[in-house]
Design an enzyme around this catalytic site. Structure first.
Site, short mmCIF file in Angstrom:
data_model
loop_
_atom_site.label_atom_id
_atom_site.label_comp_id
_atom_site.label_asym_id
_atom_site.label_seq_id
_atom_site.Cartn_x
_atom_site.Cartn_y
_atom_site.Cartn_z
N ASP A 20 0.96 -1.13 0.08
CA ASP A 20 0.13 0.00 -0.26
C ASP A 20 0.85 1.19 -0.04
O ASP A 20 1.93 1.28 0.38
CB ASP A 20 -0.83 0.03 1.40
CG ASP A 20 -2.09 0.73 0.80
OD1 ASP A 20 -2.28 1.47 0.34
OD2 ASP A 20 -3.22 0.67 1.95
N GLU B 89 -13.96 1.76 0.32
CA GLU B 89 -13.32 2.11 1.63
C GLU B 89 -13.72 3.69 1.76
O GLU B 89 -13.66 4.06 2.97
CB GLU B 89 -11.75 2.14 1.35
CG GLU B 89 -11.14 0.83 1.56
CD GLU B 89 -9.59 0.92 1.59
OE1 GLU B 89 -9.03 1.41 2.68
OE2 GLU B 89 -9.17 0.36 0.68
#
Length: 897
Positions: free
Chosen positions: A391, A446
């Site tokens: 990430d 998200e």
């Protein structure tokens, strides 16, 4: 297999396919040179202006304009190759290839493209080749520089879209997360937009994107000239460093009707072939993803993750993805000891016993150096981790693509699948590096704002066209979700992702049994993909085939209506099982349809449906297939909790029961104790158990002389096989052992004394645990800055508790601090987390801790209480409110006569 057929061979090998011969430099200028792909696909026209020495490229389809002539060219430090060019000649060949992928719209693919190479030189003799490819589903071009002309400064490449063309665009961000907004080519705001960008032109739809981007270059974006249909290419770097000849990425235009665009594999077709000789270890699949299900707490809890493994095992999902937190302390600060102290290996072992493998999140910065990768990638492989969610790359710069170039062969060498988040989008990477099973690069679940159904219905025609997309669906519990339950379920088909990170909580799935049933059946790897109906921003209905079954997902933006969809999945009769929204939740119904029959479903506002279709024949009752799940079993333990001092023993009884309809064999049941513990009593066993049968045993467990203090789960473990000679599986239930440091004679823990009075800011004052929420006993073991304690008092400010000492005691001692249970909430909300501790005798302050915060170590209070009759322990909010003010009096004790 790739076959390049040069012009000199055309008459022999592909007679009739290639009629143009190589052009000579002295040929007179023409309005343009055409490059046309097979099967009635689009054509590119390369226009050369000999006066200005400039080159432009236009695209048409079926005689209609897709792109008007737009400039092409590249400028380096040493050569301007955008103007003043001299035409040298043209060569053509066909590029024909069969290849396979691990993920995508279909795993077996055929690519057929005509390639034309136009050679130009500037007055200084610097040469550039404009390489144009035409396929049935699009056009692409790239620049090839024959010499080293220094760093690339810019491209003059631009796309001239007809001004009135409807458009679906997303504002550029370095991590490719913004919603797609409907507009027009000329009406869009001036500024930067992401790839891919979709336009509806007179000649059909065109999707603008890139392919074959790696560390030799930068990622590009689109810059719009206000009031026009012109979109320029802008590179992420002002200077793209070059060392030798250069091939730039492909400027890629997917062209056709919406069915062609959604099914296109052009981005992969243009990319380099797989660099992994044997990718058989790459296993895409479904995953229980922990972040939206459990957030930061789940990321730091082995117990919570074990629960996710149990759910995945019960439903045949092959993976659990542990998200952020496992490598951080309770304050969300990096834990420098994680390589030695992580519980991930324990979770891997737990999952292996239940046929569930573990993937885990890691920050880009933890793998951004060669030394870190050399140490940590082998460690993950040693632990048994099978994949990494990496990430926060957050860049299209050349240096970041060079990092991808370094990381990808290293992850392949260690058999680690990869899912990139906070990253770029696929540029053919999943073909070249088949261990990349998905990438984010999407405004996904998200986010809590602007995740509209208008955006969702654009994604199959935009972002998901270019490769697997980790949207993370199934977050049933998210209040921002606009989709109906059936639409949310349909996203498992509408959105293609080799790794489907399902984001729901266990209770959310269990409340929707029809969703569970469908998700247990749906695969993540496809043999074919077809668009059945839809338009960006309005609806999307896709059918994807796995073997002999078709899975259908439909989603609609807007008002309730009756949807009617053509069943374009092949001739004959089909059993279609549809899951749709009912008045009391998801419902399933069956119907038998011919290929020419429409599939009609009533959908609510922002609704949809999911379906499975299989060939109908007399006697068929369902399209469902058996799912490989671990047998349904139960382990019970008595007692559930045991208190013990060093060297003490307790007796525990365990029972293993088979609840499944299928038998198990080679069964054993026994405690699994930590090092230093002693078990008295043998494991119990059974050669075979059938439905409802059980075995039980009783054992005496003795703690070591110095057991860890606090709470420890000691599991009673059943091992069994589901078939003769097959692997062992496990089920377990722990007895919770509570231990503490013994005190010298005359000392007592105050948590063992009666409370004369108590009050608390949230729930009751707790004995030997933290203050969790509003209920008694809902906290965890006391810990301050990761130091556990076996005894103490848990409070929430403002709170206090009073003890009657009657003047018998002389000293009070406690370690005080903000408990680790508060730290995660503080790190997430950035609120509260400061308290003060006061010790009072007869209401008068005897000692005060001062303000204590979340990063402060425990402070020891040692207080003279000689003659004190009533001792009060008080926690205050330190003057800034009570949010997250969980305070612990750790190992609080008194010395009394």
């Amino acid at each position: 297999m790739r076959i390049a057929i040069a012009p000199v061979l055309a008459g022999t090998l592909v007679a009739g396919l290639l009629t143009a011969s190589p052009a000579r430099a002295h040929e007179p200028a023409a309005p343009g040179w055409s490059v046309t792909g097979p099967h009635g696909g689009p054509s590119a026209t390369v226009r050369y202006d000999p006066t200005a020495g400039t080159v432009a490229l236009a695209v048409a389809r079926g005689g209609q304009t897709v792109l008007e002539p737009g400039p092409v060219g590249i400028v380096t430090e040493q050569a301007d190759l955008s103007a003043g060019l001299r035409y040298l000649g043209r060569t053509d060949h066909w590029d024909f290839e069969h290849y396979t992928t691990t993920v995508g719209k279909r795993t077996h693919r055929t690519a057929s493209m005509r390639e034309a190479r136009f050679a130009f030189a500037n007055p200084a003799g610097a040469r550039v080749d404009l390489v144009v490819r035409a396929s049935h589903d699009g056009i692409a071009y790239r620049y090839e520089l024959r010499g080293n002309y220094g760093a690339v400064l810019r491209e003059t490449s631009a796309f001239a879209v007809p001004a009135a063309s409807p458009a679906w665009l997303a504002t550029y961000s370095v991590y490719y997360e913004n919603p797609f907004i409907p507009t027009t080519a000329a009406g869009a705001a001036a500024g930067e937009f992401m790839h891919p960008a979709l336009f509806e032109t007179p000649g059909g739809y065109v999707l603008l994107t890139e392919s074959d981007v790696d560390g030799r270059y930068s990622g590009g974006r689109l810059v719009h000239d206000a009031g026009t249909g012109t979109y320029h290419i802008k590179l992420a770097d002002d200077r793209v460093l070059v060392d030798g000849p250069l091939r730039t990425p492909w400027r890629t235009m997917v062209v056709g009707d919406l069915a062609t665009v959604t099914a296109s594999t052009l981005v992969d077709d243009l990319a380099p072939r797989s660099k992994v000789a044997d990718p058989s270890w790459v296993k895409p699949g479904k995953a229980f993803w922990s972040w939206l299900a459990g957030g930061r707490e789940a990321g730091q809890s082995l117990k919570i993750q074990q629960g996710y493994v149990d759910y995945a095992a019960a439903h045949g999902w092959p993976y659990v993805v542990v998200d952020a937190g496992w490598d951080r302390d309770p304050n969300w600060d990096p834990d420098p000891t994680w390589e030695q102290t992580s519980w991930l290996p324990d979770l891997v072992r737990y999952g292996a016993a239940r046929n569930v493998k573990i993937m885990t999140w890691i920050h880009f910065s933890d793998l951004d150096t060669e030394e870190e990768r050399a140490r940590r990638l082998p460690l993950f492989e040693k632990w048994g981790i099978v994949g990494l969610k990496i990430d926060f790359m957050d860049s299209d710069a050349q240096v970041r693509y060079q990092w991808y170039d370094q990381l990808l062969p290293e992850t392949a060498a260690h058999h680690l699948m990869v899912n990139f988040h906070g990253s770029t989008i696929p540029h053919g990477m999943m073909r070249t590096w088949p261990q990349v099973v998905s990438m984010e690069g999407v405004w996904g679940a998200e986010h809590t704002a602007n995740v509209t159904t208008t955006h969702l219905t654009a994604l199959p025609f935009t972002r998901n066209v270019v490769g697997s997309m980790d949207y993370t669906p199934m977050a049933w519990h998210r209040p921002s979700r606009q989709t109906s339950d059936a639409y949310e379920l349909a996203l498992s088909v509408i959105f293609e992702s080799g790794l489907q990170n399902f984001a729901g909580r266990v209770d959310g799935y269990q409340a929707r049994p029809e969703a569970e049933r469908f998700l247990d059946q749906v695969p993540t790897v496809w043999d074919d993909t077809r668009l059945l109906a839809g338009r960006p921003g309005e609806s999307s209905v896709l059918a994807r085939r796995s073997g002999d079954r078709w899975f259908i997902g439909a989603g609609y933006a807007g008002a309730a209506h009756t949807a009617s969809v053509p069943l374009n999945i092949g001739s004959g009769r089909w059993l279609v099982e549809v899951v749709h929204d009912g008045t009391a939740g998801l419902v399933r119904d069956q119907r038998v349809l011919d290929a020419n029959d429409p599939l009609t479903v009533d959908v609510p506002n922002n609704g949809g449906f999911a379906a499975i279709a299989c060939r109908w024949h007399p006697g068929i009752t369902t399209c469902d297939r058996p799912v490989d799940v671990v047998r349904n079993t139960t382990v019970t333990v008595t007692p559930a909790k045991a208190d013990l001092t060093p060297g003490a023993s307790f007796t525990v009884t365990g029972r293993f029961t088979l609840d499944d309809r299928q038998s198990v064999s080679d069964v054993t049941l026994a405690p699994r104790v930590p090092a230093g513990w002693i078990v008295s009593g043998a494991a119990v066993s059974a050669r075979r158990l059938r439905t409802g049968e059980s075995i039980s045993g009783t054992w005496t467990l003795t703690a070591p002389a110095a057991p860890p203090v606090g709470y420890l789960d000691v599991p009673i473990v059943a091992r069994f096989r589901e078939r003769a000679g097959g692997p062992f599986f496990e089920d377990q239930t722990p007895v919770r052992a509570h231990s503490w440091r013994p005190l010298p004679a005359g000392w007592s823990y105050v948590s063992d004394l009666p409370f004369a009075a108590s009050s608390n800011g949230l729930g009751p004052v707790e004995r030997d645990t933290t203050n969790g929420a509003g209920a008694a006993g809902d906290g965890r073991g006391i810990a301050i800055r990761r130091v556990p304690y076996g005894k103490g008092v848990g409070m929430f400010a403002p709170g206090e508790v009073t003890f009657v000492l009657d003047g018998r005691c002389t000293q009070f001692v406690a370690d005080v601090g903000l408990d680790d249970e508060a730290s995660l909430d503080i790190a997430r909300t950035h609120l509260g987390g400061t308290v003060g501790f006061t010790v009072l005798g007869e209401g008068a302050a005897l000692a005060d801790s001062g303000t204590v915060g979340t990063r402060d170590p425990a402070r020891t209070l040692t207080v003279d209480v000689t003659g004190v009759r009533t001792l009060t322990l008080r926690v205050t909010d330190a003057g800034d409110g009570t949010v997250n003010d969980r305070a612990s009096w750790a190992d609080a004790r008194v010395r009394c006569a």
